[in-house]
Design a protein around this motif. Structure first.
Motif, PDB file in Angstrom:
ATOM      1  N   GLY A  18     -13.132   4.555  26.354  1.00  0.00           N
ATOM      2  CA  GLY A  18     -14.108   3.817  27.148  1.00  0.00           C
ATOM      3  C   GLY A  18     -13.705   2.392  27.473  1.00  0.00           C
ATOM      4  N   GLY A  19     -12.414   2.153  27.665  1.00  0.00           N
ATOM      5  CA  GLY A  19     -11.951   0.819  28.019  1.00  0.00           C
ATOM      6  C   GLY A  19     -11.739  -0.110  26.844  1.00  0.00           C
ATOM      7  N   ALA A  20     -11.967   0.368  25.615  1.00  0.00           N
ATOM      8  CA  ALA A  20     -11.789  -0.459  24.413  1.00  0.00           C
ATOM      9  C   ALA A  20     -10.866   0.264  23.434  1.00  0.00           C
ATOM     10  N   THR A  21     -10.248  -0.507  22.536  1.00  0.00           N
ATOM     11  CA  THR A  21      -9.360   0.058  21.529  1.00  0.00           C
ATOM     12  C   THR A  21      -9.958  -0.163  20.145  1.00  0.00           C
ATOM     13  N   TYR A  22     -10.075   0.923  19.378  1.00  0.00           N
ATOM     14  CA  TYR A  22     -10.677   0.883  18.050  1.00  0.00           C
ATOM     15  C   TYR A  22      -9.599   1.080  16.985  1.00  0.00           C
ATOM     16  N   GLU A  23      -9.669   0.255  15.946  1.00  0.00           N
ATOM     17  CA  GLU A  23      -8.774   0.418  14.801  1.00  0.00           C
ATOM     18  C   GLU A  23      -9.405   1.429  13.852  1.00  0.00           C
ATOM     19  N   CYS A  24      -8.696   2.516  13.601  1.00  0.00           N
ATOM     20  CA  CYS A  24      -9.273   3.629  12.839  1.00  0.00           C
ATOM     21  C   CYS A  24      -8.387   4.043  11.667  1.00  0.00           C
ATOM     22  N   LYS A  25      -9.041   4.628  10.675  1.00  0.00           N
ATOM     23  CA  LYS A  25      -8.347   5.343   9.618  1.00  0.00           C
ATOM     24  C   LYS A  25      -8.628   6.826   9.814  1.00  0.00           C
ATOM     25  N   ALA A  26      -7.704   7.674   9.366  1.00  0.00           N
ATOM     26  CA  ALA A  26      -7.923   9.112   9.446  1.00  0.00           C
ATOM     27  C   ALA A  26      -8.600   9.575   8.165  1.00  0.00           C
ATOM     28  N   LYS A  27      -9.586  10.450   8.310  1.00  0.00           N
ATOM     29  CA  LYS A  27     -10.294  10.955   7.146  1.00  0.00           C
ATOM     30  C   LYS A  27      -9.362  11.753   6.244  1.00  0.00           C
ATOM     31  N   GLY A  28      -9.695  11.794   4.960  1.00  0.00           N
ATOM     32  CA  GLY A  28      -8.858  12.471   3.982  1.00  0.00           C
ATOM     33  C   GLY A  28      -8.647  13.945   4.255  1.00  0.00           C
ATOM     34  N   GLU A  50     -19.011  -1.642  15.979  1.00  0.00           N
ATOM     35  CA  GLU A  50     -18.754  -1.788  17.412  1.00  0.00           C
ATOM     36  C   GLU A  50     -18.240  -3.181  17.747  1.00  0.00           C
ATOM     37  N   GLU A  51     -18.775  -4.187  17.086  1.00  0.00           N
ATOM     38  CA  GLU A  51     -18.379  -5.562  17.399  1.00  0.00           C
ATOM     39  C   GLU A  51     -16.902  -5.799  17.093  1.00  0.00           C
ATOM     40  N   ASN A  52     -16.464  -5.316  15.931  1.00  0.00           N
ATOM     41  CA  ASN A  52     -15.073  -5.521  15.528  1.00  0.00           C
ATOM     42  C   ASN A  52     -14.183  -4.335  15.890  1.00  0.00           C
ATOM     43  N   LYS A  53     -14.770  -3.357  16.565  1.00  0.00           N
ATOM     44  CA  LYS A  53     -14.026  -2.187  17.052  1.00  0.00           C
ATOM     45  C   LYS A  53     -13.289  -1.475  15.913  1.00  0.00           C
ATOM     46  N   LEU A  54     -14.070  -1.046  14.919  1.00  0.00           N
ATOM     47  CA  LEU A  54     -13.536  -0.302  13.787  1.00  0.00           C
ATOM     48  C   LEU A  54     -14.134   1.102  13.780  1.00  0.00           C
ATOM     49  N   GLY A  55     -13.331   2.081  13.339  1.00  0.00           N
ATOM     50  CA  GLY A  55     -13.841   3.445  13.314  1.00  0.00           C
ATOM     51  C   GLY A  55     -13.039   4.356  12.410  1.00  0.00           C
ATOM     52  N   ASN A  56     -13.461   5.609  12.371  1.00  0.00           N
ATOM     53  CA  ASN A  56     -12.769   6.653  11.636  1.00  0.00           C
ATOM     54  C   ASN A  56     -12.466   7.815  12.580  1.00  0.00           C
ATOM     55  N   ILE A  57     -11.274   8.389  12.445  1.00  0.00           N
ATOM     56  CA  ILE A  57     -10.958   9.602  13.193  1.00  0.00           C
ATOM     57  C   ILE A  57     -11.524  10.782  12.418  1.00  0.00           C
ATOM     58  N   ARG A  58     -12.390  11.557  13.055  1.00  0.00           N
ATOM     59  CA  ARG A  58     -13.042  12.669  12.360  1.00  0.00           C
ATOM     60  C   ARG A  58     -12.452  14.023  12.725  1.00  0.00           C
ATOM     61  N   ALA A  59     -11.808  14.125  13.901  1.00  0.00           N
ATOM     62  CA  ALA A  59     -11.250  15.419  14.307  1.00  0.00           C
ATOM     63  C   ALA A  59     -10.116  15.222  15.292  1.00  0.00           C
ATOM     64  N   LEU A  60      -9.099  16.075  15.162  1.00  0.00           N
ATOM     65  CA  LEU A  60      -8.013  16.126  16.139  1.00  0.00           C
ATOM     66  C   LEU A  60      -8.324  17.245  17.128  1.00  0.00           C
ATOM     67  N   LEU A  61      -8.253  16.958  18.405  1.00  0.00           N
ATOM     68  CA  LEU A  61      -8.484  17.975  19.425  1.00  0.00           C
ATOM     69  C   LEU A  61      -7.185  18.733  19.687  1.00  0.00           C
ATOM     70  N   PRO A  62      -7.257  19.954  20.213  1.00  0.00           N
ATOM     71  CA  PRO A  62      -6.044  20.779  20.402  1.00  0.00           C
ATOM     72  C   PRO A  62      -4.984  20.069  21.237  1.00  0.00           C
ATOM     73  N   ARG A  63      -3.715  20.264  20.842  1.00  0.00           N
ATOM     74  CA  ARG A  63      -2.582  19.680  21.565  1.00  0.00           C
ATOM     75  C   ARG A  63      -2.042  20.687  22.569  1.00  0.00           C
ATOM     76  N   HIS A  64      -1.642  20.210  23.749  1.00  0.00           N
ATOM     77  CA  HIS A  64      -0.988  21.110  24.698  1.00  0.00           C
ATOM     78  C   HIS A  64       0.534  20.988  24.634  1.00  0.00           C
ATOM     79  N   SER A  65       1.030  19.970  23.923  1.00  0.00           N
ATOM     80  CA  SER A  65       2.468  19.860  23.679  1.00  0.00           C
ATOM     81  C   SER A  65       2.687  18.933  22.500  1.00  0.00           C
ATOM     82  N   GLU A  66       3.850  19.079  21.880  1.00  0.00           N
ATOM     83  CA  GLU A  66       4.186  18.217  20.741  1.00  0.00           C
ATOM     84  C   GLU A  66       5.688  17.994  20.721  1.00  0.00           C
ATOM     85  N   LEU A  67       6.096  16.741  20.764  1.00  0.00           N
ATOM     86  CA  LEU A  67       7.506  16.402  20.665  1.00  0.00           C
ATOM     87  C   LEU A  67       7.859  16.156  19.205  1.00  0.00           C
TER      88      LEU A  67
END
Length: 291
Positions: A18-28, A50-67
């Motif tokens: 959404g036009g912003a960059t969030y610093e995230c950790k990945a869940k265990g 939201e103010e400091n743009k912090l978050g957690n990654i909760r799910a990886l969506l399917p990949r269509h390719s992987e290098l």
């Protein structure tokens, strides 16, 4: 929320959404399932601040390719950048890049930079060689902007991984493709005509709506991994139409009698330079397996 990982450093993932960059950790749960988020992954995230743009990654969506190298996800195409002059292109190294992308089934374009310095018209010769082999090529100048708009059109709406050796103006060119200059650029050593490595980590850069550029560290050499010598011919697409004229199935195109590929080289249908590099790389893989 949904977003795309554009950078990963020391366990932190930077997700663009959404036009912003969030610093995230990945869940265990990812470590438990042995899933590692990659740059280029589309993800679901929970916003913690939201103010400091912090978050957690909760799910990886399917990949269509992987290098595998560089380790990135959801790449649509590759752009290999070499300079026309200063330094002159190392075509053996260029072919190694192309082989790496052929192995990973990623469509690849070749960009020859520094057109403004091309007093002898060598860029046109280089394009002719690789276009005859089926690769899309473009000549540009990051310095004066020639060809940049045409290059942007080739990248529009796609995620493109950019690769190339140091000193070819890769970072300067990537700057031209963005709305803002955000990358550090290095000076060429006059003595050895090689640039300092200015890209230290893999990062996905936004270059327009649904358009991303994946910049990777420069290379001065590239070893061919996980490739048998018999598989090398598959990485030279221009060989395919002539292999049916080989007397033996599985012809190596090195010393067998009645070889369609060698005949095509002799008739100028396959560039001699490409074939010479093929022979060198074939011998390299042969020796590697021996030892």
């Amino acid at each position: 929320m949904r977003g795309k990982i554009i950078k990963g450093i020391a366990g932190f993932y930077y997700v663009y959404s959404g036009g912003a960059t969030y610093e995230c950790k990945a869940k265990g749960v990812f470590r438990k399932d042995r899933k590692k988020p990659l740059v280029g992954d589309d993800v679901e995230l929970d916003v913690l601040d939201e103010e400091n743009k912090l978050g957690n990654i909760r799910a990886l969506l399917p990949r269509h390719s992987e290098l595998i190298r560089p380790a990135v996800a959801n790449v649509d195409q590759a752009l290999v950048i070499f300079a026309i002059v200063k330094p002159k292109p190392n075509f053996n190294l260029l072919d190694r890049f192309l082989i790496m992308m052929e192995q990973q089934k990623i469509p690849c374009m070749i960009c020859f930079n520094k057109l403004d310095l091309d007093e002898d018209g060598d860029g046109a010769k280089y394009r002719e060689i690789y276009e005859s082999c089926g690769y899309q090529c473009i000549s540009v100048s990051a310095k004066d902007g020639t060809g940049i708009e045409a290059l942007k059109e080739l990248l529009r709406g796609k995620t493109t991984t950019v690769a190339g050796p140091s000193g070819v103006g890769k970072s300067s060119l990537v700057n031209c493709l963005q709305s803002e200059t955000v990358m550090e650029t290095g000076q060429i050593s006059v003595k050895i005509e090689r640039g300092r490595h200015t890209t230290r980590h893999t990062e996905l850069l936004t270059a327009g709506e649904d358009t991303y550029i994946l910049d990777t560290p420069g290379f001065s050499s590239l070893e061919l991994f996980d490739l048998e010598k018999e598989e090398l011919t598959w990485c030279y697409p221009e060989f395919a139409q002539y292999e049916k004229f080989c007397r033996f199935g599985g012809c190596s195109h090195i010393s067998e009698p009645v070889c369609g590929v060698r005949e095509a080289v002799a008739e100028g249908k396959i560039p001699q330079m490409r074939y010479d590099n093929y022979v060198l790389l074939y011998e390299e893989l042969k020796m590697k397996k021996k030892y």
